[in-house]
Design a protein around this motif. Structure first.
Motif, PDB file in Angstrom:
ATOM      1  N   HIS A  85      23.640 -24.285 -12.912  1.00  0.00           N
ATOM      2  CA  HIS A  85      22.967 -25.392 -12.221  1.00  0.00           C
ATOM      3  C   HIS A  85      23.317 -25.473 -10.732  1.00  0.00           C
ATOM      4  O   HIS A  85      23.436 -26.562 -10.175  1.00  0.00           O
ATOM      5  N   SER A  86      23.543 -24.372 -10.097  1.00  0.00           N
ATOM      6  CA  SER A  86      23.835 -24.429  -8.673  1.00  0.00           C
ATOM      7  C   SER A  86      22.561 -24.207  -7.862  1.00  0.00           C
ATOM      8  O   SER A  86      21.658 -23.483  -8.263  1.00  0.00           O
ATOM      9  N   VAL A  87      22.520 -24.853  -6.712  1.00  0.00           N
ATOM     10  CA  VAL A  87      21.355 -24.783  -5.833  1.00  0.00           C
ATOM     11  C   VAL A  87      21.822 -24.374  -4.445  1.00  0.00           C
ATOM     12  O   VAL A  87      22.791 -24.928  -3.921  1.00  0.00           O
ATOM     13  N   TYR A  88      21.160 -23.418  -3.873  1.00  0.00           N
ATOM     14  CA  TYR A  88      21.450 -23.014  -2.499  1.00  0.00           C
ATOM     15  C   TYR A  88      20.174 -23.165  -1.701  1.00  0.00           C
ATOM     16  O   TYR A  88      19.081 -23.069  -2.243  1.00  0.00           O
ATOM     17  N   TYR A  89      20.328 -23.389  -0.423  1.00  0.00           N
ATOM     18  CA  TYR A  89      19.117 -23.391   0.394  1.00  0.00           C
ATOM     19  C   TYR A  89      19.415 -22.835   1.773  1.00  0.00           C
ATOM     20  O   TYR A  89      20.560 -22.843   2.235  1.00  0.00           O
ATOM     21  N   ASP A  95      17.082 -12.994   5.630  1.00  0.00           N
ATOM     22  CA  ASP A  95      17.825 -11.784   5.954  1.00  0.00           C
ATOM     23  C   ASP A  95      19.299 -12.039   5.694  1.00  0.00           C
ATOM     24  O   ASP A  95      19.707 -13.164   5.390  1.00  0.00           O
ATOM     25  N   ILE A  96      20.086 -11.058   5.809  1.00  0.00           N
ATOM     26  CA  ILE A  96      21.479 -11.141   5.406  1.00  0.00           C
ATOM     27  C   ILE A  96      22.276 -12.134   6.253  1.00  0.00           C
ATOM     28  O   ILE A  96      23.311 -12.646   5.841  1.00  0.00           O
ATOM     29  N   LYS A  97      21.736 -12.453   7.442  1.00  0.00           N
ATOM     30  CA  LYS A  97      22.471 -13.371   8.314  1.00  0.00           C
ATOM     31  C   LYS A  97      22.093 -14.842   8.102  1.00  0.00           C
ATOM     32  O   LYS A  97      22.636 -15.729   8.756  1.00  0.00           O
ATOM     33  N   ALA A  98      21.142 -15.084   7.200  1.00  0.00           N
ATOM     34  CA  ALA A  98      20.705 -16.469   6.973  1.00  0.00           C
ATOM     35  C   ALA A  98      21.867 -17.345   6.531  1.00  0.00           C
ATOM     36  O   ALA A  98      22.749 -16.903   5.803  1.00  0.00           O
ATOM     37  N   LYS A  99      21.857 -18.565   7.042  1.00  0.00           N
ATOM     38  CA  LYS A  99      22.967 -19.475   6.743  1.00  0.00           C
ATOM     39  C   LYS A  99      22.687 -20.206   5.430  1.00  0.00           C
ATOM     40  O   LYS A  99      21.832 -21.083   5.351  1.00  0.00           O
ATOM     41  N   PRO A 217      16.220  -9.125  -3.338  1.00  0.00           N
ATOM     42  CA  PRO A 217      17.578  -8.576  -3.424  1.00  0.00           C
ATOM     43  C   PRO A 217      18.502  -9.130  -2.339  1.00  0.00           C
ATOM     44  O   PRO A 217      19.683  -9.372  -2.593  1.00  0.00           O
ATOM     45  N   VAL A 218      17.932  -9.342  -1.148  1.00  0.00           N
ATOM     46  CA  VAL A 218      18.736  -9.873  -0.039  1.00  0.00           C
ATOM     47  C   VAL A 218      19.318 -11.229  -0.408  1.00  0.00           C
ATOM     48  O   VAL A 218      20.473 -11.540  -0.111  1.00  0.00           O
ATOM     49  N   GLU A 219      18.504 -12.005  -1.062  1.00  0.00           N
ATOM     50  CA  GLU A 219      18.933 -13.361  -1.402  1.00  0.00           C
ATOM     51  C   GLU A 219      19.990 -13.353  -2.496  1.00  0.00           C
ATOM     52  O   GLU A 219      20.901 -14.178  -2.500  1.00  0.00           O
ATOM     53  N   LYS A 220      19.863 -12.407  -3.413  1.00  0.00           N
ATOM     54  CA  LYS A 220      20.889 -12.257  -4.439  1.00  0.00           C
ATOM     55  C   LYS A 220      22.223 -11.921  -3.789  1.00  0.00           C
ATOM     56  O   LYS A 220      23.282 -12.434  -4.172  1.00  0.00           O
ATOM     57  N   GLU A 221      22.111 -11.066  -2.789  1.00  0.00           N
ATOM     58  CA  GLU A 221      23.302 -10.664  -2.036  1.00  0.00           C
ATOM     59  C   GLU A 221      23.926 -11.870  -1.334  1.00  0.00           C
ATOM     60  O   GLU A 221      25.143 -12.054  -1.340  1.00  0.00           O
ATOM     61  N   ASN A 225      27.685 -13.303  -1.810  1.00  0.00           N
ATOM     62  CA  ASN A 225      28.652 -13.355  -0.719  1.00  0.00           C
ATOM     63  C   ASN A 225      28.925 -14.769  -0.231  1.00  0.00           C
ATOM     64  O   ASN A 225      29.585 -14.960   0.787  1.00  0.00           O
ATOM     65  N   TYR A 226      28.390 -15.728  -0.935  1.00  0.00           N
ATOM     66  CA  TYR A 226      28.531 -17.098  -0.452  1.00  0.00           C
ATOM     67  C   TYR A 226      29.993 -17.543  -0.478  1.00  0.00           C
ATOM     68  O   TYR A 226      30.690 -17.401  -1.471  1.00  0.00           O
TER      69      TYR A 226
END
Lengths: 229, 220
Positions: A85-89, A95-99, A217-221, A225-226
């Motif tokens: 039940h985790s949510v990220y935004y 891209d890989i640098k997105a916060k 895939p980028v978002e999974k990454e 790495n969060y």
């Protein structure tokens, strides 16, 4: 008259008719009724299930690349659902640098964020809802008289007002060009409940535009790495 | 000392008001009741704020269980006499039978119309329809669970679900789609169904939910 005379005659006679009590024993009847009531109360399905309507955009034709719509990155808000039940935004382009920011399904979580980004539209919707509630509001002032008369034949006043409000909200949503374009992406381990919850949040926050797409895939990454700040 | 005589009271109570009330309640429940149709799987639906009523005619329902099995239910096309005479359910079943070369007798087709949701491959449907009662059906279902063949197949090797959708939509083009997923069902499975539906040009779905009350606070 005749009966009274007859009765008087009998009074004088020796034999008296036995007086029957007018009470009937109702216990068996009550028993049966109790049973039936219990049966119907238990089997009845009172509230009909409610449904949430979602309309998804038509999937783009993979052969036709010209149709691929690019989301304006300044308005894009991507919500990623992950396991437990985790949510990220994050905002903007993927891209890989997105916060990436982690949040949750509580009232202070994703709802506050959505309401903040969608402030302009949700304010308008709220104003409309409040205006309707005020005593000075008259449906006659905002609706065409002819239309209103035909509606009044079949609907109650309350239904007409509700109909009007939902129509106006739809109009507001269609005109919205400042609010976020929300992209909902879920990975494989997400439960169905989370998916329903996030769509529910969209309707609570009056988000005009949202879509459900596959996770990249980028978002999974990014989720992997969060690191909490 | 004189004896105190207790007044002789009858043990009868006047039950008329009670009976009155009971008959009132009974009439109310009898008139308002609509029986819950027996469903093939127990589904605990998630909550939402939506207040839209679920449609009950001309709708196909996909039940997604916790285990990721898919069950399918078709409602009648309409409630008026001419519409119930439409035999929507049996027509769809007949088409499915033709496609998968499973023979359904007219009696079986007729019986199918009064049955509710099912979750088994079309090859086992004749046996399921012929079952005398619910217990026998449950036994058949349990047998299929053992063989890992329960639920309607929807993978690429044997996509029966897609054909159910296809025939239901070709016989009644205006049929609505309802998805009833369990709280603990995997999103992955629901997404697969959504994808199959979108492949068949269905873009509007109804997700069955419970009503939930929420307070909306706007930040100042």
């Amino acid at each position: 008259m005749a009966e009274i005379i007859q009765e008087e005659k009998q009074k004088g006679g020796k034999k008296r008719p036995k007086k029957h009590s007018t009470n009937i024993d109702m216990t068996p009847m009550v028993d049966l009724m109790c049973l039936l009531i219990t049966f119907f109360m238990l089997t009845t399905a009172f509230s009909k299930p409610k449904v949430m309507e979602i309309i998804l955009p038509e999937p783009p034709d993979p052969k036709d690349t010209s149709q691929q719509t690019e989301v304006d990155s300044s308005r894009a808000l991507t919500i990623l659902l992950a396991k437990d039940h985790s949510v990220y935004y994050y905002r903007g382009k993927a891209d890989i640098k997105a916060k990436l920011i982690k949040t949750d399904f509580s009232d202070e979580g994703i709802r506050t964020i959505l309401l903040k980004y969608n402030e302009a539209l949700s304010k308008k919707v709220k104003e409309l809802q409040e205006k309707v509630k005020e005593s000075t509001f008259k449906i006659d002032q905002v609706m065409d008289k002819k239309e209103l008369d035909s509606l009044r034949k079949t609907n109650t006043e309350n239904e007409i007002v509700n109909e009007y409000v939902s129509k106006e909200i739809k109009k507001l949503k269609a005109d919205d060009d400042l609010g976020p374009i929300v992209l909902i992406k879920a990975d494989e381990e997400v439960k169905y409940k989370d998916f329903v919850d996030i769509i529910d949040e969209m309707s609570i926050a009056n988000i005009a535009r949202y879509a459900i797409t596959d996770i990249m895939p980028v978002e999974k990454e990014l989720i992997k790495n969060y690191t909490p700040q | 000392m004189p004896k105190i005589k207790l007044p002789h009271k009858s043990p009868h109570i006047d039950m008329t008001p009670m009976v009155d009330l009971f008959s009132l309640l009974l009439t109310f429940f009898m008139l308002t009741t609509s029986f819950k149709p027996q469903e093939a799987a127990v589904i605990d639906t998630p909550a939402s704020i939506s207040e839209k009523q679920a449609p009950d005619i001309n709708v196909m329902t996909f039940l997604v269980s916790k285990e990721g099995k898919v069950y399918f239910a078709l409602s009648d096309k309409g409630q008026t006499a001419s519409d119930t005479g439409f035999h929507f359910r049996s027509k769809v079943l007949a088409e499915m039978g033709k496609k998968y070369t499973v023979n359904f007798t007219p009696a079986q087709l007729k019986k199918f119309e009064s049955l509710s949701s099912f979750g088994l491959p079309v090859q086992y449907l004749p046996k399921w329809i012929d079952a005398k009662d619910q217990a026998e059906r449950d036994a058949l279902q349990a047998e299929l669970v053992k063989m890992k063949k329960d639920g309607i197949p929807y993978d690429s090797a044997d996509n029966q679900l897609a054909y159910w959708i296809f025939y239901a939509r070709s016989i009644s083009p205006s049929v609505e789609v309802q998805i009833k997923g369990d709280v603990d069902a995997d999103y992955k499975n629901v997404k697969e169904i959504l994808d199959i539906l979108q492949e068949k040009q269905v873009n509007k779905f109804n997700l069955t939910t419970n009503l939930e009350k929420v307070e909306i606070k706007l930040q100042k």
